[in-house]
Design an enzyme around this catalytic site. Sequence first.
Site, PDB file in Angstrom:
ATOM      1  N   ARG A   1      -0.416 -10.185  12.682  1.00 22.55           N
ATOM      2  CA  ARG A   1      -1.020  -9.103  11.881  1.00 22.55           C
ATOM      3  C   ARG A   1      -1.811  -9.688  10.716  1.00 22.55           C
ATOM      4  O   ARG A   1      -2.885  -9.190  10.372  1.00 22.55           O
ATOM      5  CB  ARG A   1       0.078  -8.155  11.368  1.00 22.55           C
ATOM      6  CG  ARG A   1       0.665  -7.326  12.493  1.00 22.55           C
ATOM      7  CD  ARG A   1       2.046  -6.820  12.149  1.00 22.55           C
ATOM      8  NE  ARG A   1       2.051  -5.790  11.137  1.00 22.55           N
ATOM      9  CZ  ARG A   1       3.127  -5.445  10.448  1.00 22.55           C
ATOM     10  NH1 ARG A   1       4.269  -6.071  10.643  1.00 22.55           N
ATOM     11  NH2 ARG A   1       3.042  -4.497   9.557  1.00 22.55           N
TER      12      ARG A   1
ATOM     13  N   LYS B   1       0.837  -1.217   0.000  1.00 25.04           N
ATOM     14  CA  LYS B   1       0.000   0.000   0.000  1.00 25.04           C
ATOM     15  C   LYS B   1       0.868   1.263   0.000  1.00 25.04           C
ATOM     16  O   LYS B   1       0.667   2.152  -0.809  1.00 25.04           O
ATOM     17  CB  LYS B   1      -0.907   0.035   1.251  1.00 25.04           C
ATOM     18  CG  LYS B   1      -1.918  -1.082   1.343  1.00 25.04           C
ATOM     19  CD  LYS B   1      -2.906  -0.843   2.469  1.00 25.04           C
ATOM     20  CE  LYS B   1      -2.320  -0.904   3.851  1.00 25.04           C
ATOM     21  NZ  LYS B   1      -1.846  -2.220   4.285  1.00 25.04           N
TER      22      LYS B   1
ATOM     23  N   ARG C   1      11.476  -2.578  11.302  1.00 21.28           N
ATOM     24  CA  ARG C   1      10.383  -2.230  12.217  1.00 21.28           C
ATOM     25  C   ARG C   1      10.196  -3.334  13.253  1.00 21.28           C
ATOM     26  O   ARG C   1      10.306  -4.514  12.926  1.00 21.28           O
ATOM     27  CB  ARG C   1       9.088  -2.052  11.409  1.00 21.28           C
ATOM     28  CG  ARG C   1       8.873  -0.609  10.968  1.00 21.28           C
ATOM     29  CD  ARG C   1       7.717  -0.471  10.023  1.00 21.28           C
ATOM     30  NE  ARG C   1       6.483  -1.083  10.481  1.00 21.28           N
ATOM     31  CZ  ARG C   1       5.307  -0.951   9.880  1.00 21.28           C
ATOM     32  NH1 ARG C   1       5.216  -0.193   8.802  1.00 21.28           N
ATOM     33  NH2 ARG C   1       4.219  -1.547  10.334  1.00 21.28           N
TER      34      ARG C   1
ATOM     35  N   ARG D   1      -9.817  -0.407   9.373  1.00 23.60           N
ATOM     36  CA  ARG D   1      -9.320  -1.788   9.482  1.00 23.60           C
ATOM     37  C   ARG D   1     -10.374  -2.702  10.092  1.00 23.60           C
ATOM     38  O   ARG D   1     -10.159  -3.908  10.154  1.00 23.60           O
ATOM     39  CB  ARG D   1      -8.085  -1.810  10.362  1.00 23.60           C
ATOM     40  CG  ARG D   1      -6.754  -1.829   9.614  1.00 23.60           C
ATOM     41  CD  ARG D   1      -5.658  -1.777  10.647  1.00 23.60           C
ATOM     42  NE  ARG D   1      -4.424  -2.354  10.288  1.00 23.60           N
ATOM     43  CZ  ARG D   1      -3.351  -1.670   9.910  1.00 23.60           C
ATOM     44  NH1 ARG D   1      -3.434  -0.380   9.728  1.00 23.60           N
ATOM     45  NH2 ARG D   1      -2.215  -2.277   9.712  1.00 23.60           N
TER      46      ARG D   1
ATOM     47  N   ARG E   1      11.818  -6.474   5.012  1.00 23.69           N
ATOM     48  CA  ARG E   1      11.604  -5.029   4.811  1.00 23.69           C
ATOM     49  C   ARG E   1      12.582  -4.193   5.645  1.00 23.69           C
ATOM     50  O   ARG E   1      12.862  -4.495   6.799  1.00 23.69           O
ATOM     51  CB  ARG E   1      10.163  -4.682   5.216  1.00 23.69           C
ATOM     52  CG  ARG E   1       9.824  -3.214   5.075  1.00 23.69           C
ATOM     53  CD  ARG E   1       8.357  -2.971   4.976  1.00 23.69           C
ATOM     54  NE  ARG E   1       7.648  -3.106   6.246  1.00 23.69           N
ATOM     55  CZ  ARG E   1       6.349  -2.837   6.384  1.00 23.69           C
ATOM     56  NH1 ARG E   1       5.653  -2.437   5.343  1.00 23.69           N
ATOM     57  NH2 ARG E   1       5.773  -2.977   7.537  1.00 23.69           N
TER      58      ARG E   1
HETATM   59  P1  AMP Z   1       0.642  -0.242   9.641  1.00 27.77           P
HETATM   60  O1  AMP Z   1       1.838   0.647   9.581  1.00 27.77           O
HETATM   61  O2  AMP Z   1      -0.530   0.260   8.867  1.00 27.77           O
HETATM   62  O3  AMP Z   1       0.965  -1.685   9.346  1.00 27.77           O
HETATM   63  O4  AMP Z   1       0.144  -0.203  11.190  1.00 27.77           O
HETATM   64  C1  AMP Z   1       1.004  -0.612  12.235  1.00 27.77           C
HETATM   65  C2  AMP Z   1       0.198  -0.883  13.487  1.00 27.77           C
HETATM   66  O5  AMP Z   1      -0.511   0.291  13.905  1.00 27.77           O
HETATM   67  C3  AMP Z   1      -0.891  -1.938  13.362  1.00 27.77           C
HETATM   68  O6  AMP Z   1      -0.374  -3.266  13.473  1.00 27.77           O
HETATM   69  C4  AMP Z   1      -1.804  -1.569  14.528  1.00 27.77           C
HETATM   70  O7  AMP Z   1      -1.232  -1.950  15.761  1.00 27.77           O
HETATM   71  C5  AMP Z   1      -1.763  -0.027  14.484  1.00 27.77           C
HETATM   72  N1  AMP Z   1      -2.837   0.515  13.602  1.00 27.77           N
HETATM   73  C6  AMP Z   1      -2.653   1.205  12.449  1.00 27.77           C
HETATM   74  N2  AMP Z   1      -3.826   1.540  11.896  1.00 27.77           N
HETATM   75  C7  AMP Z   1      -4.779   1.023  12.716  1.00 27.77           C
HETATM   76  C8  AMP Z   1      -6.198   1.004  12.661  1.00 27.77           C
HETATM   77  N3  AMP Z   1      -6.887   1.570  11.658  1.00 27.77           N
HETATM   78  N4  AMP Z   1      -6.865   0.386  13.679  1.00 27.77           N
HETATM   79  C9  AMP Z   1      -6.191  -0.176  14.707  1.00 27.77           C
HETATM   80  N5  AMP Z   1      -4.857  -0.213  14.796  1.00 27.77           N
HETATM   81  C10 AMP Z   1      -4.142   0.377  13.811  1.00 27.77           C
END
Ligand code: AMP
Length: 263
Positions: A167, A13, A156, A91, A125
């Site tokens: 995840r 994304k 990360r 999400r 990554r």
């Molecule tokens: P991402 O960078 O989008 O993979 O997000 C990293 C982490 O942030 C996720 O694994 C969740 O812990 C938290 N997070 C990000 N966006 C959301 C969301 N819309 N709802 C809940 N947790 C989120």
Amino acid sequence: MKIVFLGAPGSGKGTQIQRLLDKFSYFKLVHISTGNILRQHIKDGTELGQLAQSYLEQGQLVPDEVIIDLVRGRLSQPDVEAGFILDGFPRTLAQAEALVKITDLDMVFNLKVTNREVIHRLSGRRTCRECGEIYHVDVIGDWMKCVKCQGELFVRRDDNLKTIANRLRGYRKDTSPLVDFYKSQGILCNVSGKSREEIAEKVQKRFMGIVVKEVKEDCKRIFSDPEAVRQLDDAMAEGYRIGEKLRKATQPTPESMRRVVDL
Ligand code: AMP
């Protein structure tokens, strides 16, 4: 232009959004990544950051009410008026339903990738600590500096196998129902492809579809309203920047005008 990107963690994304923003910078769309916002809060040690930290480390979702408040606040800021791309939100169904009350959407892209591909991408990554640029060890080997800004590349904390599995499980359970939710609204666009380039091309084509639709709506509205035509002429006389197609349409021959309106 109001756009959402759905897709499992590691589906690309961030990369696809960046390409879209670079290619269509004219539209000044704002990239809103809830993951990036949360990571910044953790880095800054804010109250939200302290609350979110353990969720992120375990690959769990931050509670809906917290993230909905965060997004509501972000979408009320003036810089998103020109449009936005939401990355990582919504999400869950509760988040998607809350978003309906906050704003309408033009399109939801759903990037489709297999679990195997996701695990490969995330476990290799590397992310730039300064600008967020993303790399893969298959390409950069043990090189640890960002090409764009020379920032340090790091792994990360949630890009380890156990957290990746969490995840992915969470994504399939909580987020994949959103695909049907947006399909039923007629704004879902599934995208898959063998390479990033192929996916980028498909995303950009669909994006252009939205642009054309918007221009067409604007043209129809303007040319059926003499007052709007007058205001458009005045705005141009004062030097306002107006979309290329609209600009052409304001100095039309009957033939070219018909073409723009009938796009
Ligand atoms: P991402 O960078 O989008 O993979 O997000 C990293 C982490 O942030 C996720 O694994 C969740 O812990 C938290 N997070 C990000 N966006 C959301 C969301 N819309 N709802 C809940 N947790 C989120």
